[in-house]
Scaffold this active site. Structure first.
Site, mmCIF file in Angstrom:
data_model
loop_
_atom_site.group_PDB
_atom_site.id
_atom_site.type_symbol
_atom_site.label_atom_id
_atom_site.label_comp_id
_atom_site.label_asym_id
_atom_site.label_seq_id
_atom_site.Cartn_x
_atom_site.Cartn_y
_atom_site.Cartn_z
ATOM 1 N N LEU A 243 0.721 -1.036 -0.347
ATOM 2 C CA LEU A 243 -0.304 0.314 -0.011
ATOM 3 C C LEU A 243 0.861 1.500 -0.144
ATOM 4 C CD1 LEU A 243 -3.066 1.502 0.071
ATOM 5 C CD2 LEU A 243 -2.876 1.125 2.063
ATOM 6 N N HIS A 244 1.185 2.308 -1.147
ATOM 7 C CA HIS A 244 1.800 2.811 -0.951
ATOM 8 C C HIS A 244 1.450 4.465 -0.687
ATOM 9 C CE1 HIS A 244 3.944 0.201 -3.911
ATOM 10 N NE2 HIS A 244 2.880 0.229 -5.115
ATOM 11 N N ASP A 245 0.368 5.097 -1.359
ATOM 12 C CA ASP A 245 0.649 6.033 -0.901
ATOM 13 C C ASP A 245 -0.023 6.676 0.402
ATOM 14 O OD1 ASP A 245 -0.826 7.131 -4.768
ATOM 15 O OD2 ASP A 245 1.003 6.883 -3.596
#
Ligand code: RIB
Ligand code: CA
Length: 315
Positions: A243-245
Protein backbone atom coordinates in the site's frame (compact mmCIF):
# COMPACT_ATOMS: atom_id res chain seq x y z
CA UNK A 1 -1.73 21.23 20.63
CA UNK A 2 0.54 22.09 17.72
CA UNK A 3 -1.06 23.94 14.79
CA UNK A 4 -2.44 21.68 12.04
CA UNK A 5 -0.07 21.29 9.10
CA UNK A 6 -1.21 23.02 5.89
CA UNK A 7 -0.84 20.70 2.90
CA UNK A 8 -1.59 20.52 -0.81
CA UNK A 9 -2.13 16.95 -2.08
CA UNK A 10 -0.93 16.33 -5.67
CA UNK A 11 -2.37 13.05 -6.83
CA UNK A 12 -3.38 10.60 -9.59
CA UNK A 13 -6.23 8.68 -7.89
CA UNK A 14 -5.81 5.65 -7.98
CA UNK A 15 -7.19 3.54 -5.15
CA UNK A 16 -4.14 3.99 -2.93
CA UNK A 17 -4.21 7.75 -3.55
CA UNK A 18 -7.85 7.69 -2.45
CA UNK A 19 -6.94 6.04 0.85
CA UNK A 20 -4.22 8.64 1.42
CA UNK A 21 -6.69 11.50 0.78
CA UNK A 22 -9.24 9.90 3.13
CA UNK A 23 -6.59 9.48 5.85
CA UNK A 24 -5.70 13.17 5.55
CA UNK A 25 -9.36 14.29 5.65
CA UNK A 26 -9.95 12.08 8.69
CA UNK A 27 -7.22 13.95 10.60
CA UNK A 28 -8.30 17.63 10.71
CA UNK A 29 -6.61 18.28 14.05
CA UNK A 30 -3.20 17.52 12.57
CA UNK A 31 -3.70 18.21 8.84
CA UNK A 32 -5.34 21.15 7.04
CA UNK A 33 -5.88 20.08 3.41
CA UNK A 34 -5.82 23.38 1.51
CA UNK A 35 -6.54 21.78 -1.86
CA UNK A 36 -6.10 18.75 -4.09
CA UNK A 37 -4.46 18.87 -7.52
CA UNK A 38 -4.88 16.01 -10.00
CA UNK A 39 -2.12 14.94 -12.35
CA UNK A 40 -2.02 12.42 -15.22
CA UNK A 41 -0.55 9.13 -14.06
CA UNK A 42 -2.44 6.02 -13.03
CA UNK A 43 -4.99 6.90 -15.69
CA UNK A 44 -5.67 10.03 -17.75
CA UNK A 45 -6.17 13.41 -16.10
CA UNK A 46 -9.95 13.54 -16.68
CA UNK A 47 -10.55 10.36 -14.66
CA UNK A 48 -7.99 11.28 -11.98
CA UNK A 49 -9.61 14.68 -11.43
CA UNK A 50 -13.12 13.19 -11.42
CA UNK A 51 -11.99 10.54 -8.94
CA UNK A 52 -10.59 13.20 -6.63
CA UNK A 53 -14.04 14.86 -6.57
CA UNK A 54 -15.66 11.50 -5.78
CA UNK A 55 -13.23 10.94 -2.89
CA UNK A 56 -13.77 14.29 -1.15
CA UNK A 57 -17.54 13.73 -1.43
CA UNK A 58 -17.18 10.20 -0.02
CA UNK A 59 -15.40 11.82 2.96
CA UNK A 60 -18.22 14.34 3.36
CA UNK A 61 -15.84 17.18 2.41
CA UNK A 62 -17.13 18.66 -0.88
CA UNK A 63 -15.69 21.99 0.39
CA UNK A 64 -12.13 20.84 -0.41
CA UNK A 65 -11.19 22.51 -3.73
CA UNK A 66 -10.04 20.12 -6.47
CA UNK A 67 -7.97 21.34 -9.42
CA UNK A 68 -6.89 19.69 -12.65
CA UNK A 69 -3.15 19.94 -13.29
CA UNK A 70 -1.05 18.64 -16.16
CA UNK A 71 -2.45 16.14 -18.65
CA UNK A 72 0.94 14.65 -19.68
CA UNK A 73 4.56 14.51 -18.54
CA UNK A 74 7.00 17.36 -19.23
CA UNK A 75 8.78 15.63 -22.11
CA UNK A 76 7.70 12.00 -22.54
CA UNK A 77 4.49 10.32 -23.66
CA UNK A 78 2.13 9.46 -20.80
CA UNK A 79 2.37 5.91 -19.43
CA UNK A 80 -0.69 4.82 -17.42
CA UNK A 81 -1.59 1.86 -15.19
CA UNK A 82 -5.14 0.74 -15.99
CA UNK A 83 -3.86 -2.83 -15.58
CA UNK A 84 -3.61 -2.11 -11.84
CA UNK A 85 -6.29 0.50 -11.16
CA UNK A 86 -8.95 -0.36 -13.78
CA UNK A 87 -10.25 1.74 -16.67
CA UNK A 88 -11.55 4.55 -14.44
CA UNK A 89 -8.57 4.49 -12.09
CA UNK A 90 -10.90 3.91 -9.14
CA UNK A 91 -12.49 0.57 -9.98
CA UNK A 92 -13.89 -1.43 -7.07
CA UNK A 93 -16.59 0.63 -5.31
CA UNK A 94 -19.55 2.04 -7.22
CA UNK A 95 -19.19 5.68 -6.14
CA UNK A 96 -21.75 8.21 -7.38
CA UNK A 97 -20.80 10.75 -10.04
CA UNK A 98 -19.53 13.88 -8.28
CA UNK A 99 -21.91 16.78 -7.71
CA UNK A 100 -19.15 19.35 -7.21
CA UNK A 101 -17.19 20.85 -10.11
CA UNK A 102 -13.47 21.22 -10.58
CA UNK A 103 -11.95 24.62 -9.86
CA UNK A 104 -11.36 26.60 -13.05
CA UNK A 105 -7.79 27.67 -12.24
CA UNK A 106 -5.06 25.33 -13.52
CA UNK A 107 -3.60 23.19 -10.75
CA UNK A 108 -0.04 24.37 -11.42
CA UNK A 109 -1.16 27.99 -10.99
CA UNK A 110 -2.98 27.06 -7.78
CA UNK A 111 0.23 25.54 -6.38
CA UNK A 112 2.23 28.65 -7.32
CA UNK A 113 -0.38 31.12 -6.04
CA UNK A 114 -0.76 29.28 -2.73
CA UNK A 115 2.99 29.14 -2.10
CA UNK A 116 3.53 32.77 -3.13
CA UNK A 117 0.75 34.12 -0.87
CA UNK A 118 1.17 31.89 2.20
CA UNK A 119 3.79 32.67 4.84
CA UNK A 120 7.07 31.12 3.62
CA UNK A 121 7.71 27.55 4.82
CA UNK A 122 4.13 27.00 6.01
CA UNK A 123 2.75 24.82 3.19
CA UNK A 124 3.77 21.17 2.65
CA UNK A 125 3.37 19.45 -0.72
CA UNK A 126 2.25 15.81 -0.42
CA UNK A 127 2.78 14.16 -3.81
CA UNK A 128 1.17 10.82 -4.59
CA UNK A 129 1.73 10.59 -8.36
CA UNK A 130 4.12 11.69 -11.10
CA UNK A 131 5.79 15.00 -10.24
CA UNK A 132 4.73 16.86 -13.39
CA UNK A 133 2.69 19.57 -11.61
CA UNK A 134 5.42 20.34 -9.08
CA UNK A 135 8.10 20.31 -11.76
CA UNK A 136 6.11 22.68 -13.98
CA UNK A 137 5.39 24.99 -11.02
CA UNK A 138 9.13 25.18 -10.28
CA UNK A 139 9.90 25.95 -13.94
CA UNK A 140 7.19 28.63 -14.14
CA UNK A 141 8.01 30.26 -10.76
CA UNK A 142 11.37 29.07 -9.37
CA UNK A 143 10.98 31.29 -6.28
CA UNK A 144 8.47 28.85 -4.81
CA UNK A 145 11.32 26.45 -3.96
CA UNK A 146 12.36 28.54 -0.96
CA UNK A 147 8.74 28.89 0.21
CA UNK A 148 7.92 25.16 0.39
CA UNK A 149 7.95 23.80 3.96
CA UNK A 150 8.58 20.22 2.80
CA UNK A 151 7.83 17.91 -0.10
CA UNK A 152 6.74 14.48 1.11
CA UNK A 153 6.53 12.22 -1.92
CA UNK A 154 5.54 8.65 -2.60
CA UNK A 155 8.06 7.59 -5.21
CA UNK A 156 11.33 5.93 -5.96
CA UNK A 157 12.95 2.64 -5.10
CA UNK A 158 16.48 1.54 -4.37
CA UNK A 159 16.90 -1.54 -2.13
CA UNK A 160 13.53 -2.84 -3.36
CA UNK A 161 14.20 -2.07 -7.08
CA UNK A 162 11.49 -0.90 -9.50
CA UNK A 163 7.86 -1.88 -10.12
CA UNK A 164 7.15 -0.54 -13.62
CA UNK A 165 10.61 -1.52 -14.90
CA UNK A 166 13.36 -3.51 -13.13
CA UNK A 167 14.96 -0.16 -12.25
CA UNK A 168 12.18 2.41 -11.79
CA UNK A 169 9.13 3.05 -9.61
CA UNK A 170 6.00 4.20 -11.49
CA UNK A 171 5.64 7.81 -10.24
CA UNK A 172 9.24 8.66 -11.08
CA UNK A 173 9.26 6.63 -14.30
CA UNK A 174 6.23 8.45 -15.77
CA UNK A 175 7.97 11.84 -15.54
CA UNK A 176 11.68 11.52 -14.70
CA UNK A 177 12.46 15.02 -15.95
CA UNK A 178 9.93 16.51 -13.51
CA UNK A 179 11.32 14.36 -10.71
CA UNK A 180 14.83 15.62 -11.55
CA UNK A 181 13.67 19.27 -11.38
CA UNK A 182 11.96 18.63 -8.02
CA UNK A 183 14.88 16.78 -6.42
CA UNK A 184 17.27 19.58 -7.45
CA UNK A 185 15.04 22.47 -6.26
CA UNK A 186 16.50 22.81 -2.75
CA UNK A 187 13.26 22.35 -0.79
CA UNK A 188 13.33 19.80 2.07
CA UNK A 189 12.28 16.44 0.58
CA UNK A 190 11.14 13.24 2.27
CA UNK A 191 10.79 10.21 0.01
CA UNK A 192 8.53 7.23 0.80
CA UNK A 193 9.84 4.66 -1.72
CA UNK A 194 8.91 1.08 -2.51
CA UNK A 195 11.53 0.11 0.10
CA UNK A 196 8.93 1.27 2.66
CA UNK A 197 5.63 0.61 0.89
CA UNK A 198 6.46 -3.02 0.12
CA UNK A 199 6.56 -3.56 3.91
CA UNK A 200 3.08 -2.04 4.33
CA UNK A 201 1.04 -4.94 2.96
CA UNK A 202 -2.77 -5.01 2.92
CA UNK A 203 -3.23 -8.58 4.16
CA UNK A 204 -6.71 -10.16 4.33
CA UNK A 205 -6.91 -9.56 8.11
CA UNK A 206 -6.06 -5.89 7.70
CA UNK A 207 -8.61 -5.45 4.91
CA UNK A 208 -11.22 -7.29 6.97
CA UNK A 209 -10.63 -4.90 9.88
CA UNK A 210 -11.22 -1.96 7.53
CA UNK A 211 -14.44 -3.48 6.20
CA UNK A 212 -15.55 -4.23 9.79
CA UNK A 213 -15.50 -0.50 10.60
CA UNK A 214 -19.01 -0.56 9.14
CA UNK A 215 -19.18 2.95 7.70
CA UNK A 216 -19.42 3.81 4.00
CA UNK A 217 -15.76 4.84 3.94
CA UNK A 218 -14.57 1.51 5.31
CA UNK A 219 -16.68 -0.40 2.82
CA UNK A 220 -15.45 1.73 -0.10
CA UNK A 221 -11.79 1.40 0.94
CA UNK A 222 -12.20 -2.38 1.25
CA UNK A 223 -13.68 -2.51 -2.26
CA UNK A 224 -10.97 -0.22 -3.66
CA UNK A 225 -8.03 -2.16 -2.24
CA UNK A 226 -9.57 -5.54 -2.97
CA UNK A 227 -9.68 -4.48 -6.62
CA UNK A 228 -6.28 -2.80 -6.93
CA UNK A 229 -4.32 -5.41 -4.97
CA UNK A 230 -5.06 -8.14 -7.53
CA UNK A 231 -2.22 -7.28 -9.91
CA UNK A 232 0.45 -7.13 -7.18
CA UNK A 233 -0.78 -10.31 -5.44
CA UNK A 234 -0.42 -12.20 -8.73
CA UNK A 235 2.95 -10.55 -9.45
CA UNK A 236 4.63 -10.89 -6.04
CA UNK A 237 2.73 -13.79 -4.45
CA UNK A 238 2.87 -12.08 -1.04
CA UNK A 239 0.30 -12.33 1.79
CA UNK A 240 -0.86 -8.81 0.93
CA UNK A 241 -0.30 -6.16 -1.72
CA UNK A 242 1.91 -3.16 -0.95
CA UNK A 243 0.00 0.00 0.00
CA UNK A 244 1.86 3.02 -1.31
CA UNK A 245 0.38 6.53 -1.09
CA UNK A 246 -1.14 6.52 2.43
CA UNK A 247 2.41 6.20 3.84
CA UNK A 248 2.92 9.87 2.89
CA UNK A 249 0.07 10.99 5.14
CA UNK A 250 0.91 8.44 7.85
CA UNK A 251 4.44 9.92 7.92
CA UNK A 252 2.91 13.35 8.60
CA UNK A 253 0.78 11.94 11.41
CA UNK A 254 3.26 9.46 12.95
CA UNK A 255 6.82 9.93 11.66
CA UNK A 256 7.92 7.51 14.39
CA UNK A 257 6.40 4.68 12.34
CA UNK A 258 9.15 5.09 9.72
CA UNK A 259 12.92 5.14 9.56
CA UNK A 260 15.48 6.28 7.02
CA UNK A 261 18.35 8.70 6.54
CA UNK A 262 19.38 11.89 4.79
CA UNK A 263 21.31 11.07 1.64
CA UNK A 264 21.77 12.09 -1.96
CA UNK A 265 19.17 10.80 -4.41
CA UNK A 266 19.69 11.42 -8.12
CA UNK A 267 17.28 10.57 -10.95
CA UNK A 268 18.40 8.69 -14.05
CA UNK A 269 16.95 10.56 -17.05
CA UNK A 270 19.22 9.44 -19.92
CA UNK A 271 19.58 5.66 -20.06
CA UNK A 272 16.57 3.95 -21.67
CA UNK A 273 17.45 0.83 -19.63
CA UNK A 274 17.29 2.52 -16.22
CA UNK A 275 15.39 5.77 -16.86
CA UNK A 276 13.42 6.83 -13.77
CA UNK A 277 15.71 5.04 -11.33
CA UNK A 278 16.24 6.84 -8.01
CA UNK A 279 19.93 6.33 -7.30
CA UNK A 280 20.10 6.64 -3.51
CA UNK A 281 23.62 7.16 -2.17
CA UNK A 282 22.60 5.53 1.13
CA UNK A 283 26.22 4.89 2.19
CA UNK A 284 27.42 8.39 1.14
CA UNK A 285 30.08 7.05 -1.23
CA UNK A 286 29.76 9.92 -3.77
CA UNK A 287 30.17 12.82 -1.39
CA UNK A 288 27.20 14.50 -3.14
CA UNK A 289 24.89 16.80 -1.17
CA UNK A 290 22.44 14.92 1.07
CA UNK A 291 19.22 16.24 -0.46
CA UNK A 292 16.58 13.68 0.50
CA UNK A 293 15.33 12.10 3.74
CA UNK A 294 15.14 8.62 2.19
CA UNK A 295 12.85 6.35 4.20
CA UNK A 296 13.76 2.66 4.16
CA UNK A 297 11.47 0.95 6.69
CA UNK A 298 7.95 1.22 8.12
CA UNK A 299 5.95 -0.32 10.97
CA UNK A 300 3.05 -2.06 9.21
CA UNK A 301 1.10 -2.96 12.36
CA UNK A 302 1.27 0.62 13.60
CA UNK A 303 0.35 1.96 10.16
CA UNK A 304 -2.81 -0.18 9.82
CA UNK A 305 -3.87 0.56 13.40
CA UNK A 306 -3.63 4.29 12.59
CA UNK A 307 -5.37 3.94 9.21
CA UNK A 308 -8.26 1.85 10.60
CA UNK A 309 -8.79 4.15 13.56
CA UNK A 310 -8.85 7.24 11.35
CA UNK A 311 -11.12 5.82 8.63
CA UNK A 312 -13.65 5.11 11.37
CA UNK A 313 -13.91 8.87 11.94
CA UNK A 314 -15.34 9.46 8.45
CA UNK A 315 -18.96 8.91 7.30
O1 RIB B 1 4.41 2.96 -7.64
C1 RIB B 1 3.29 3.26 -6.85
C2 RIB B 1 2.71 4.58 -7.22
O2 RIB B 1 2.24 4.53 -8.55
C3 RIB B 1 1.47 4.95 -6.37
O3 RIB B 1 1.40 6.35 -6.22
C4 RIB B 1 0.32 4.48 -7.21
O4 RIB B 1 -0.88 5.24 -6.99
C5 RIB B 1 0.84 4.74 -8.59
O5 RIB B 1 0.59 6.11 -8.88
CA1 CA C 1 -0.60 7.55 -6.86
Amino acid sequence: MPMSRKIIIDTDPGQDDAVAILLALASPEEIDVLGIVAVAGNVGLHHNANNALKIVELAGRPDIPVYAGCARPMRRHLVTAEHVHGDTGLNGPDLPAPKTALQTRHGVDYIIDTLMTAEPKTVTLCTLGPLTNIGMALVKQPEIADRIAEIIMMGGAYFEVGNITPAAEFNIYVDPEAADVVLRCGAPITMMPLDVTHQIQSTPDRLAAIRAIGNRTGTAVYEMLTFSEGFDLRKYGWAGAPLHDPTVIAYLLRPDLFDGRLCNVTIETASELTVGMTVADYWHVTGKAKTVQYMRSGNAEGFYALLTERLARLP
